[in-house]
Motif scaffolding. Structure first.
Motif, PDB file in Angstrom:
ATOM      1  N   CYS A  43       3.243  -1.168   1.733  1.00 52.53           N
ATOM      2  CA  CYS A  43       3.082   0.138   2.378  1.00 52.53           C
ATOM      3  C   CYS A  43       2.125   0.975   1.546  1.00 52.53           C
ATOM      4  N   ALA A  44       0.905   0.958   1.931  1.00 52.09           N
ATOM      5  CA  ALA A  44      -0.072   1.762   1.189  1.00 52.09           C
ATOM      6  C   ALA A  44       0.328   3.244   1.249  1.00 52.09           C
ATOM      7  N   GLU A  45       0.599   3.679   2.477  1.00 52.86           N
ATOM      8  CA  GLU A  45       1.162   5.007   2.630  1.00 52.86           C
ATOM      9  C   GLU A  45       2.656   4.821   2.762  1.00 52.86           C
ATOM     10  N   PRO A  46       3.417   5.278   1.786  1.00 56.84           N
ATOM     11  CA  PRO A  46       4.850   4.949   1.818  1.00 56.84           C
ATOM     12  C   PRO A  46       5.494   5.421   3.113  1.00 56.84           C
ATOM     13  N   GLU A  47       6.202   4.518   3.716  1.00 54.20           N
ATOM     14  CA  GLU A  47       6.859   4.773   4.995  1.00 54.20           C
ATOM     15  C   GLU A  47       8.323   4.994   4.686  1.00 54.20           C
ATOM     16  N   ARG A  48       8.776   6.202   4.889  1.00 51.97           N
ATOM     17  CA  ARG A  48      10.189   6.454   4.593  1.00 51.97           C
ATOM     18  C   ARG A  48      10.883   6.945   5.828  1.00 51.97           C
ATOM     19  N   PRO A  49      11.931   6.293   6.486  1.00 52.83           N
ATOM     20  CA  PRO A  49      12.434   5.025   5.949  1.00 52.83           C
ATOM     21  C   PRO A  49      11.527   3.842   6.278  1.00 52.83           C
ATOM     22  N   TRP A  50      11.666   2.792   5.474  1.00 54.88           N
ATOM     23  CA  TRP A  50      10.806   1.629   5.651  1.00 54.88           C
ATOM     24  C   TRP A  50      11.414   0.741   6.745  1.00 54.88           C
TER      25      TRP A  50
END
Lengths: 509, 355
Positions: free
Chosen positions: B88-95
């Motif tokens: 996840c280059a751009e952190p995806e929260r939640p994943w």
């Protein structure tokens, strides 16, 4: 900036970044996630607990249910069995009721029957009493009757005795008279016969004719085809009966020489003939193992006597009773027949065949001549051998009784003819001739009615006649062309008849 | 000093795990599971928490659990945090992950038999680290059974104190770090004497176990959101090479130095002498696409230089000037490996005329 400061700055930045990350990630989301999952978890645990509780309850319910169902099963079974019992009892009760009604009915029926029986019994009793009274009356009557009867019998006996006495008296008187008559008769006789000799008559004396020596052939009759084995004169008559090979029995009138009667029915050739003393019945011995008894007048067969198992070669009838017939057959038996009964009453078995038979004058004894040459005497009632004597060295072929019954003439194959005294069985005469040969085993010879002459046939066809008193040949009759089988002398003195093997009969006077 | 380590150990990624549609057998389909996955943990360890969520809808059969992110099956031996940072280059929260219970892709992933496989993988890595640090793995192999169990338990549960208690027996030591002492405590010298550090106070020369994940892109991008998707493991180069910390007087060994030492081919001017030695240590490289290497070697000789777009460690992007020793002491994973995710922008490839 010094390297140190740069480094520290970098480290601070890193720390800040970590904090920020923390805030963004677990800091923000952690509590939310926990909050979300908790109710689920707790709910889940709540539900779990509920579920467990419910399961427990369910288990308990199942247990209770199983217990209850067990009980139910037991109860059902019990109720069923008690129902069945109740039903049985009901059935039993109904059965008993029906039985009870039945027995009641029976009882009433029996009562009725009993009453009837009692009535009947009373009736019977009264009858019985009456009968008893009647019986007493009757016995008294009977007694009275017996007494009367006895009395009457006594009286009758008395009468009888009186009668008997009277008869006796009468007899006595009669005898007296007879005696007186006899005495007078004797006196008269005595007066008649001067020489003192008492003469007496015999039976049949009126018939007595002195027989002469026959010499002339009066008739020559073709009697039977195939041979004539037996000829016989009727008593005190000129009628000749002949039986032959042709199974017929012919009755001839010797005066005319003609045939007067023929008896049929015999199934075999006639081997011997005899006639009863009253000239009523003719008995023929046949080669068909039978004997035939004809009634002469009607010509019908009265009896056929069966029993022999071989040819019957000799027959004789009692001169006294005309009832007993004796026959001898080649089955080594001599049978005694009763003509009234129609069957054999006695059988004598002897090892030697009998060729010729004759009754004694009193009808109690039989003379038999056997193949072994002996002459034997038998008692006809017991069948016992009375006596025997050696008559010939070969077979005896003929036995004939003299008219007075005292002597018997026997002929044998040894060509000798002997006269025997009946009582002592001693030879009183012997006759032979050179040309005389006995033709067969059953050649018959005869004695003249006046007991003076003996006639016998010969195989050469001639008939020889001897005088008893002189003992030698007085005549030779030749006419036959074949062996002479049989001779017989008429009771009237003449003729003499002879039969030969060709069936020709010659009568001689 | 402990603060950073605490943050590292407590770090957790919110996951929204969806059951793959092919394995949904009920209507309505189950809701995705929401779970916090520890960064230092591994994905298979989450299965006991996820499975109850989906067990009612699963089709019949035996479970072979695997995860994927946007179609890419996730390698289970890589700690969760690293996977997140890398993919996840751009952190995806939640994943958003997809879980599969069937159809394990055996041609892409090595088999996993649950917690035990993960544990053995962890222990193996620990042994590898011990070998790299000490030259032998006696300390790990002589660890008693209860210690092993406690060590593993501490990792699963995120229990830092228990972990420190057990792992200190392994004598795997920390790299001496003067900066840590200066920032937080007064007693500098005592701290420095922890482990196999030199009593002289100088930075010890040691080897640091590194797992380097290089993700190279050709085009430049400004925003991480525009970063191209990693759709195959071929796009990631995995370099398993230790870093030698050479203590130079007066000079701090920075993170950048470390990266450059690890990727000499991209930075030829900087570390020519390191080139050969680091090449020799290329023994446990899992995936080194040879074409890339040759290309890069060639391209390295071009005028353009490779650009390090980002370096992520434990979810943060520290400044490249940060002392490497601090990074090693604080941002290391429980198996004593430092996992670095590097995004490289490669220079424009010039196809040489002679091929």
């Amino acid at each position: 900036m010094s390297q140190d400061e740069i480094a520290r700055e970098a480290i601070k930045h890193a720390l800040r970044a970590l904090r920020k990350r923390h805030l963004l990630e677990e800091g923000a989301h952690g509590p939310a996630f926990i909050a979300l999952s908790r109710p689920i978890v707790s709910q889940g645990s709540e539900w779990k607990e509920k579920a467990e509780n419910l399961e427990l309850e369910l288990q308990q319910c199942y247990k209770a249910q199983s217990r209850l169902s067990e009980q139910l099963v037991v109860e059902v079974a019990e109720s069923r069995s008690s129902k069945a019992l109740a039903q049985e009892k009901e059935e039993a009760i109904s059965n008993l009721q029906t039985e009870l009604t039945q027995t009641r009915d029976e009882c009433s029926q029996l009562k009725m029957d009993l009453e009837e029986k009692i009535k009947a019994l009373e009736l019977v009793l009264s009858e019985h009493l009456e009968l008893r009274a009647q019986l007493e009356e009757m016995t008294i009557k009977a007694k009275n009757a017996e007494a009367e009867n006895k009395m009457l019998i006594d009286r009758w006996m008395l009468q009888k005795m009186q009668d008997a006495e009277r008869l006796n008296e009468a007899n006595a008187i009669y005898e007296e008279m007879v005696d007186r008559l006899k005495a007078s008769g004797l006196e008269s006789l005595a007066r008649q016969q001067v020489d003192g000799v008492v003469r007496r008559n015999e039976d049949g004396a009126e018939f007595f004719l002195e027989s002469s020596v026959p010499s002339v052939c009066k008739h020559r009759i073709n009697a039977h085809e195939g041979g004539c084995a037996s000829t016989l004169f009727e008593y005190n008559s000129g009628k000749l009966i002949s039986g032959g090979q042709d199974r017929s029995i012919k009755i001839w009138d010797t005066n005319s020489g003609s045939l007067s009667n023929t008896l049929y029915g015999c199934l075999g050739s006639v081997l011997d003939l005899t006639i009863t003393h009253d000239n009523r019945s003719v008995v023929a011995a046949s080669s068909s193992n039978n004997l035939y008894v004809w009634d002469v007048n009607s010509g019908r067969i009265r009896h056929t006597l069966t029993g022999h198992t071989d040819k019957v070669c000799a027959v004789d009838v009692s001169k006294i009773s005309s009832r007993h017939v004796v026959s001898a057959a080649y089955d080594r038996t001599i049978k005694v027949w009763d003509l009234n009964k129609g069957y054999c009453i006695n059988t004598i078995i002897f090892y030697s065949n009998c060729n010729a038979l004759c009754f004694s004058m009193d009808g109690q004894t039989i003379c038999s001549g056997h193949v072994d040459g002996n002459l034997r005497l038998w008692d006809i009632h017991t069948g016992k051998l009375l006596s025997e004597v050696a008559a010939h060295s070969l077979a005896v072929t003929s036995i004939s009784l003299s008219r007075n019954g005292n002597v018997v003439l026997t002929s044998g194959r040894d060509n000798v003819h002997n006269l025997f005294d009946m009582r002592s069985l001693e030879i009183c005469g012997t006759f032979r001739a050179t040309g005389n040969r006995v033709a067969s085993n059953w050649s018959r010879s005869c004695v003249s009615p006046d007991d003076n002459y003996v006639a016998a046939g010969s195989a050469d066809g001639s008939v020889y006649i001897w005088s008893i008193s002189k003992g030698d040949i007085v005549g030779t009759l030749g006419e036959h062309t074949s062996p002479v089988l049989c001779c017989s002398w008429s009771g009237l003195g003449k003729p003499l008849a002879s039969a030969d093997k060709n069936g020709i009969i010659c009568t001689w006077t | 000093m402990m603060e950073a380590r605490k943050y590292v150990w407590e770090g957790a990624i919110p996951l929204q795990i969806h059951l793959h549609e092919s394995e949904v057998t009920t209507l309505p389909p189950p809701l995705p599971a929401l779970i916090l996955a520890p960064r230092i943990g591994y994905l298979p360890l989450l299965v006991p928490h996820i499975k109850p969520h989906f067990s009612s809808t699963l089709p019949p059969g035996i479970d072979t659990v695997w995860f994927d992110y946007k179609g890419l099956p996730l390698k289970w031996y890589i700690p969760t945090g690293i996977l997140f940072d890398l993919l996840c280059a751009e952190p995806e929260r939640p994943w958003n992950l997809t879980v599969h219970f069937r159809g394990y892709p055996g041609n892409i992933l090595i088999p996993c038999e649950g917690e035990d496989s993960v544990k053995w993988s962890f222990i193996n890595s620990l042994k590898e680290a011990a070998y790299i640090i000490n030259g032998n793995c006696k300390s790990v192999m002589n660890m008693s059974q209860p210690d092993q169990v406690e060590l593993w338990r501490s990792v699963i549960n995120g229990n830092l104190e228990a972990y420190i208690r057990v792992s200190s027996k392994l004598k795997l030591g920390t790299v001496g770090d003067e900066y840590a002492a200066d920032l937080y405590s007064s007693s500098l010298n005592s701290r420095q004497s922890i482990g196999d550090t030199d009593s002289t106070g100088q930075v010890k020369t040691g080897r640091v176990p590194i797992r380097l994940y290089v993700w190279s892109v050709n085009e430049d991008f400004d925003d991480l959101e525009d970063a191209p998707q990693i759709d195959s493991w071929d796009k990631i180069s995995y370099i398993n090479r230790p870093v030698e910390i050479h203590g130079e007087e007066g000079k701090c060994f920075t993170l950048l130095d470390a990266v450059k030492s690890l990727l000499p081919e991209y930075f030829p001017y900087k570390s020519l002498n390191n080139e050969e030695s680091s090449r020799e240590e290329d023994k446990d490289e899992e995936k080194v696409p040879s074409e890339n290497l040759s290309e890069h070697v060639e391209s390295c000789y071009s005028s353009d230089d490779a650009e390090v777009k980002l370096v992520r460690i434990q979810g943060i992007e520290p400044k490249l000037e940060i002392p490497f020793s601090w990074v090693v002491n604080n941002l290391v994973n429980p198996e004593h490996f430092l996992h670095l995710c590097v995004c490289l922008k490669l220079p424009q490839v010039k196809i040489p005329s002679d091929t």
